[in-house]
Design a protein around this motif. Structure first.
Motif, PDB file in Angstrom:
ATOM      1  N   MET A  98       0.830  -1.198   0.000  1.00 19.34           N
ATOM      2  CA  MET A  98       0.000   0.000   0.000  1.00 19.34           C
ATOM      3  C   MET A  98       0.868   1.254   0.000  1.00 19.34           C
ATOM      4  O   MET A  98       1.798   1.383   0.799  1.00 19.34           O
ATOM      5  CB  MET A  98      -0.907   0.003   1.232  1.00 19.34           C
ATOM      6  CG  MET A  98      -2.089   0.940   1.109  1.00 19.34           C
ATOM      7  SD  MET A  98      -3.239   0.457  -0.178  1.00 19.34           S
ATOM      8  CE  MET A  98      -3.849  -1.103   0.466  1.00 19.34           C
ATOM      9  N   PHE A  99       0.577   2.168  -0.931  1.00 20.61           N
ATOM     10  CA  PHE A  99       1.244   3.461  -1.009  1.00 20.61           C
ATOM     11  C   PHE A  99       0.191   4.551  -1.135  1.00 20.61           C
ATOM     12  O   PHE A  99      -0.937   4.300  -1.571  1.00 20.61           O
ATOM     13  CB  PHE A  99       2.152   3.545  -2.248  1.00 20.61           C
ATOM     14  CG  PHE A  99       3.523   2.957  -2.080  1.00 20.61           C
ATOM     15  CD1 PHE A  99       4.642   3.772  -1.935  1.00 20.61           C
ATOM     16  CD2 PHE A  99       3.714   1.586  -2.093  1.00 20.61           C
ATOM     17  CE1 PHE A  99       5.905   3.237  -1.802  1.00 20.61           C
ATOM     18  CE2 PHE A  99       4.980   1.030  -1.958  1.00 20.61           C
ATOM     19  CZ  PHE A  99       6.086   1.867  -1.811  1.00 20.61           C
ATOM     20  N   VAL A 100       0.589   5.764  -0.787  1.00 20.71           N
ATOM     21  CA  VAL A 100      -0.183   6.956  -1.103  1.00 20.71           C
ATOM     22  C   VAL A 100       0.600   7.713  -2.158  1.00 20.71           C
ATOM     23  O   VAL A 100       1.775   8.038  -1.952  1.00 20.71           O
ATOM     24  CB  VAL A 100      -0.396   7.821   0.165  1.00 20.71           C
ATOM     25  CG1 VAL A 100      -0.791   9.233  -0.210  1.00 20.71           C
ATOM     26  CG2 VAL A 100      -1.447   7.197   1.059  1.00 20.71           C
ATOM     27  N   VAL A 101      -0.040   7.974  -3.297  1.00 23.04           N
ATOM     28  CA  VAL A 101       0.644   8.629  -4.416  1.00 23.04           C
ATOM     29  C   VAL A 101      -0.169   9.845  -4.848  1.00 23.04           C
ATOM     30  O   VAL A 101      -1.374   9.936  -4.572  1.00 23.04           O
ATOM     31  CB  VAL A 101       0.822   7.665  -5.614  1.00 23.04           C
ATOM     32  CG1 VAL A 101       1.621   6.435  -5.201  1.00 23.04           C
ATOM     33  CG2 VAL A 101      -0.525   7.248  -6.199  1.00 23.04           C
ATOM     34  N   PRO A 102       0.455  10.813  -5.546  1.00 19.79           N
ATOM     35  CA  PRO A 102      -0.318  11.940  -6.070  1.00 19.79           C
ATOM     36  C   PRO A 102      -1.449  11.437  -6.959  1.00 19.79           C
ATOM     37  O   PRO A 102      -1.242  10.550  -7.800  1.00 19.79           O
ATOM     38  CB  PRO A 102       0.724  12.729  -6.876  1.00 19.79           C
ATOM     39  CG  PRO A 102       2.042  12.359  -6.258  1.00 19.79           C
ATOM     40  CD  PRO A 102       1.901  10.928  -5.857  1.00 19.79           C
ATOM     41  N   ALA A 103      -2.636  11.976  -6.797  1.00 17.39           N
ATOM     42  CA  ALA A 103      -3.801  11.487  -7.532  1.00 17.39           C
ATOM     43  C   ALA A 103      -3.584  11.460  -9.049  1.00 17.39           C
ATOM     44  O   ALA A 103      -3.968  10.483  -9.708  1.00 17.39           O
ATOM     45  CB  ALA A 103      -5.031  12.320  -7.168  1.00 17.39           C
ATOM     46  N   PRO A 104      -2.954  12.484  -9.662  1.00 20.75           N
ATOM     47  CA  PRO A 104      -2.763  12.428 -11.110  1.00 20.75           C
ATOM     48  C   PRO A 104      -1.828  11.300 -11.559  1.00 20.75           C
ATOM     49  O   PRO A 104      -1.898  10.857 -12.710  1.00 20.75           O
ATOM     50  CB  PRO A 104      -2.147  13.798 -11.436  1.00 20.75           C
ATOM     51  CG  PRO A 104      -2.540  14.682 -10.301  1.00 20.75           C
ATOM     52  CD  PRO A 104      -2.547  13.788  -9.105  1.00 20.75           C
ATOM     53  N   LEU A 105      -0.959  10.842 -10.668  1.00 26.85           N
ATOM     54  CA  LEU A 105      -0.010   9.787 -11.011  1.00 26.85           C
ATOM     55  C   LEU A 105      -0.593   8.395 -10.783  1.00 26.85           C
ATOM     56  O   LEU A 105      -0.071   7.403 -11.298  1.00 26.85           O
ATOM     57  CB  LEU A 105       1.267   9.957 -10.172  1.00 26.85           C
ATOM     58  CG  LEU A 105       2.445   9.017 -10.447  1.00 26.85           C
ATOM     59  CD1 LEU A 105       2.932   9.158 -11.890  1.00 26.85           C
ATOM     60  CD2 LEU A 105       3.582   9.286  -9.469  1.00 26.85           C
ATOM     61  N   ALA A 106      -1.679   8.297 -10.028  1.00 24.08           N
ATOM     62  CA  ALA A 106      -2.224   6.991  -9.647  1.00 24.08           C
ATOM     63  C   ALA A 106      -2.537   6.076 -10.831  1.00 24.08           C
ATOM     64  O   ALA A 106      -2.232   4.875 -10.768  1.00 24.08           O
ATOM     65  CB  ALA A 106      -3.468   7.187  -8.783  1.00 24.08           C
ATOM     66  N   PRO A 107      -3.143   6.546 -11.924  1.00 23.63           N
ATOM     67  CA  PRO A 107      -3.421   5.623 -13.033  1.00 23.63           C
ATOM     68  C   PRO A 107      -2.166   4.951 -13.589  1.00 23.63           C
ATOM     69  O   PRO A 107      -2.171   3.742 -13.854  1.00 23.63           O
ATOM     70  CB  PRO A 107      -4.083   6.525 -14.085  1.00 23.63           C
ATOM     71  CG  PRO A 107      -4.694   7.641 -13.295  1.00 23.63           C
ATOM     72  CD  PRO A 107      -3.726   7.887 -12.174  1.00 23.63           C
ATOM     73  N   ALA A 108      -1.089   5.723 -13.750  1.00 23.57           N
ATOM     74  CA  ALA A 108       0.148   5.140 -14.279  1.00 23.57           C
ATOM     75  C   ALA A 108       0.774   4.181 -13.288  1.00 23.57           C
ATOM     76  O   ALA A 108       1.239   3.098 -13.664  1.00 23.57           O
ATOM     77  CB  ALA A 108       1.134   6.255 -14.645  1.00 23.57           C
ATOM     78  N   VAL A 109       0.797   4.546 -12.012  1.00 22.87           N
ATOM     79  CA  VAL A 109       1.378   3.669 -10.995  1.00 22.87           C
ATOM     80  C   VAL A 109       0.601   2.359 -10.920  1.00 22.87           C
ATOM     81  O   VAL A 109       1.185   1.271 -10.857  1.00 22.87           O
ATOM     82  CB  VAL A 109       1.391   4.366  -9.619  1.00 22.87           C
ATOM     83  CG1 VAL A 109       1.817   3.399  -8.532  1.00 22.87           C
ATOM     84  CG2 VAL A 109       2.331   5.572  -9.645  1.00 22.87           C
ATOM     85  N   HIS A 110      -0.708   2.447 -10.954  1.00 21.99           N
ATOM     86  CA  HIS A 110      -1.545   1.243 -10.886  1.00 21.99           C
ATOM     87  C   HIS A 110      -1.305   0.351 -12.094  1.00 21.99           C
ATOM     88  O   HIS A 110      -1.120  -0.866 -11.961  1.00 21.99           O
ATOM     89  CB  HIS A 110      -3.021   1.637 -10.806  1.00 21.99           C
ATOM     90  CG  HIS A 110      -3.952   0.472 -10.710  1.00 21.99           C
ATOM     91  ND1 HIS A 110      -4.576  -0.060 -11.812  1.00 21.99           N
ATOM     92  CD2 HIS A 110      -4.338  -0.287  -9.657  1.00 21.99           C
ATOM     93  CE1 HIS A 110      -5.327  -1.085 -11.441  1.00 21.99           C
ATOM     94  NE2 HIS A 110      -5.198  -1.241 -10.139  1.00 21.99           N
ATOM     95  N   ALA A 111      -1.293   0.942 -13.289  1.00 22.16           N
ATOM     96  CA  ALA A 111      -1.083   0.146 -14.505  1.00 22.16           C
ATOM     97  C   ALA A 111       0.300  -0.481 -14.530  1.00 22.16           C
ATOM     98  O   ALA A 111       0.474  -1.610 -15.000  1.00 22.16           O
ATOM     99  CB  ALA A 111      -1.283   1.031 -15.735  1.00 22.16           C
ATOM    100  N   ALA A 112       1.293   0.237 -14.015  1.00 23.20           N
ATOM    101  CA  ALA A 112       2.677  -0.256 -14.055  1.00 23.20           C
ATOM    102  C   ALA A 112       2.937  -1.383 -13.071  1.00 23.20           C
ATOM    103  O   ALA A 112       3.853  -2.186 -13.268  1.00 23.20           O
ATOM    104  CB  ALA A 112       3.641   0.894 -13.777  1.00 23.20           C
ATOM    105  N   THR A 113       2.153  -1.451 -12.013  1.00 20.51           N
ATOM    106  CA  THR A 113       2.476  -2.399 -10.942  1.00 20.51           C
ATOM    107  C   THR A 113       1.379  -3.410 -10.639  1.00 20.51           C
ATOM    108  O   THR A 113       1.676  -4.519 -10.199  1.00 20.51           O
ATOM    109  CB  THR A 113       2.772  -1.644  -9.636  1.00 20.51           C
ATOM    110  OG1 THR A 113       1.624  -0.859  -9.278  1.00 20.51           O
ATOM    111  CG2 THR A 113       3.970  -0.729  -9.799  1.00 20.51           C
ATOM    112  N   ALA A 114       0.145  -3.029 -10.849  1.00 20.36           N
ATOM    113  CA  ALA A 114      -0.951  -3.915 -10.445  1.00 20.36           C
ATOM    114  C   ALA A 114      -1.955  -4.173 -11.552  1.00 20.36           C
ATOM    115  O   ALA A 114      -2.930  -4.891 -11.333  1.00 20.36           O
ATOM    116  CB  ALA A 114      -1.679  -3.314  -9.243  1.00 20.36           C
TER     117      ALA A 114
END
Length: 411
Positions: A98-114
């Motif tokens: 579980m991480f907290v990330v900047p909202a605009p970055l969340a789609p890329a982080v999610h797609a890249a990792t999960a």
């Protein structure tokens, strides 16, 4: 053959202090700016988010962090986000953590990792509930539908409240049967976990204080889709920008990717090879000519699971290997640490009555000790009497948090 640029451990520590906001002159005003500088903040322990942000903010308050996490009332926009919209998103991503990330970055982080794991979460949950409770696909779908209807009706609810309304969620599952760590959990745990992994619900403001892990759940819209290759390049570039220079091993460990995916993403960033004490590292081209002087001598008190000490696979340039057993638990989770000029020099913990106790593993000298005392005062003011116990206890943290000899604790 042209020799690679060499970046020393001292230069890396100076970059760490500046990029990770560990000096007063480089601190930020808003929690979302802190998260952006570090790509994200570890959020397995709810208190880590608040303490990691506070350590790097000019004038931190728990209210400011809560507003960034859960949204602001209408008319009080935060960080450029629309009024009411959270500036930070809490998602399961790197290493399925579980991480907290900047909202605009969340789609890329999610797609890249999960992005590829959501279907597996559902398959695993359905198999567990079938084996343990005999649920078939129809029953699982009915319980899930009832859960979403309840959240839509109430706006937000805790798992306990949902289980009270939906009897199926109260059924018990035995996890790790026959093992020393065998335990029981409600069916609500895998059902809610799948909905969260798919972005259909989100963790909202917890019941209790900001240290509470009893989150309410609220309806959510799935994150926008981002092509996986594009997302991995973006995440790799963000990581190298914040933590570089880094080795391939560092990138692979931090992201949880395969070696092949790590190398492809790193190559796509355009990062250039440099020589580090532990071997070949990579830095973004625009960072090769950046001055390596630290902003000023600086101390910091970072919480357990802070993203800085947990940011690299190879840590010898900022952590004395002889101190590892005192600072980490058996699973590799770090406890609260004291930093001086980009290096871990000790640990801190809060005693039962709120006093911040600390211990130096390496003497930072008179200037360092005075700076640490200032940071203890700053942390004490931020806590304002709130008691924090890390989720993952380490040997030194346990010793430091014990009440003074002869002291009585409230019973």
């Amino acid at each position: 053959m042209t020799a690679l640029p060499h970046i020393t451990a001292a230069q890396r520590r100076a970059r760490l202090v500046r990029r990770h906001l560990l000096a007063p002159s480089v601190r930020e005003k808003a929690p979302e700016a802190v998260a952006d500088a570090l790509v994200g903040l570890h959020a397995t322990d709810p208190a880590t988010v608040f303490l990691a942000a506070a350590a790097r903010m000019h004038a931190p308050t728990a209210g400011a962090v809560e507003a960034a996490l859960y949204g602001t009332p209408a008319g009080r926009p935060a960080g450029g986000q629309p009024a009411g919209a959270p500036a930070l998103a809490r998602i399961r991503c790197m290493r399925r953590t579980m991480f907290v990330v900047p909202a605009p970055l969340a789609p890329a982080v999610h797609a890249a990792t999960a992005g590829g794991h959501a279907h597996r979460h559902r398959t695993d949950a359905m198999a567990r509930l079938h084996d343990a409770l005999g649920w078939d696909a129809r029953r699982y779908a009915a319980v899930e539908h009832a859960t979403l209807q309840a959240l839509t009706a109430h706006g937000a609810a805790t798992a306990t409240q949902l289980a009270a309304a939906i009897p199926d969620l109260r059924e018990q599952i035995i996890t790790f049967p026959g093992k020393p760590y065998e335990s029981r959990q409600r069916a609500s745990t895998p059902v809610l976990g799948v909905l969260a992994a798919e972005g259909r619900i989100r963790r909202a403001r917890p019941a209790g204080s900001w240290t509470s892990a009893q989150f309410r759940w609220a309806p959510a819209r799935p994150l926008p889709e981002v092509p996986v290759a594009e997302a991995k390049t973006e995440l790799a570039r963000r990581y190298v920008a914040a933590f570089g220079p880094v080795t391939v091993d560092d990138v692979r460990w931090w992201t949880g990717w395969t070696l092949t995916d790590t190398r492809k993403a790193l190559a796509a960033t355009g990062a250039q090879a440099v020589e580090l004490d532990e071997g070949t590292g990579y830095s973004l081209p625009e960072h090769l000519d950046v001055p390596d002087d630290a902003p000023e001598p600086s101390a910091a008190l970072l919480p357990g699971l802070d993203p800085t000490p947990m940011g690299w696979r190879h840590r010898g340039w900022y952590l004395d290997g002889d101190h590892t057993m005192a600072l980490f638990d058996r699973n590799g989770n770090i406890g609260p640490t004291i930093w001086w000029n980009g290096r871990i020099v000790g640990a801190w913990a809060q005693q039962p009555h709120g006093h911040i106790n600390h211990h130096f593993l390496t003497d930072p000298g008179r200037e360092g000790r005075a700076a640490v005392a200032t940071e203890i005062e700053r942390l004490t003011a931020f806590l304002g009497g709130v008691r924090v116990t890390p989720c993952y206890r380490t040997p030194l943290e346990r010793r430091l948090s014990a009440p003074p000899s002869g002291a009585r604790t409230a019973g």
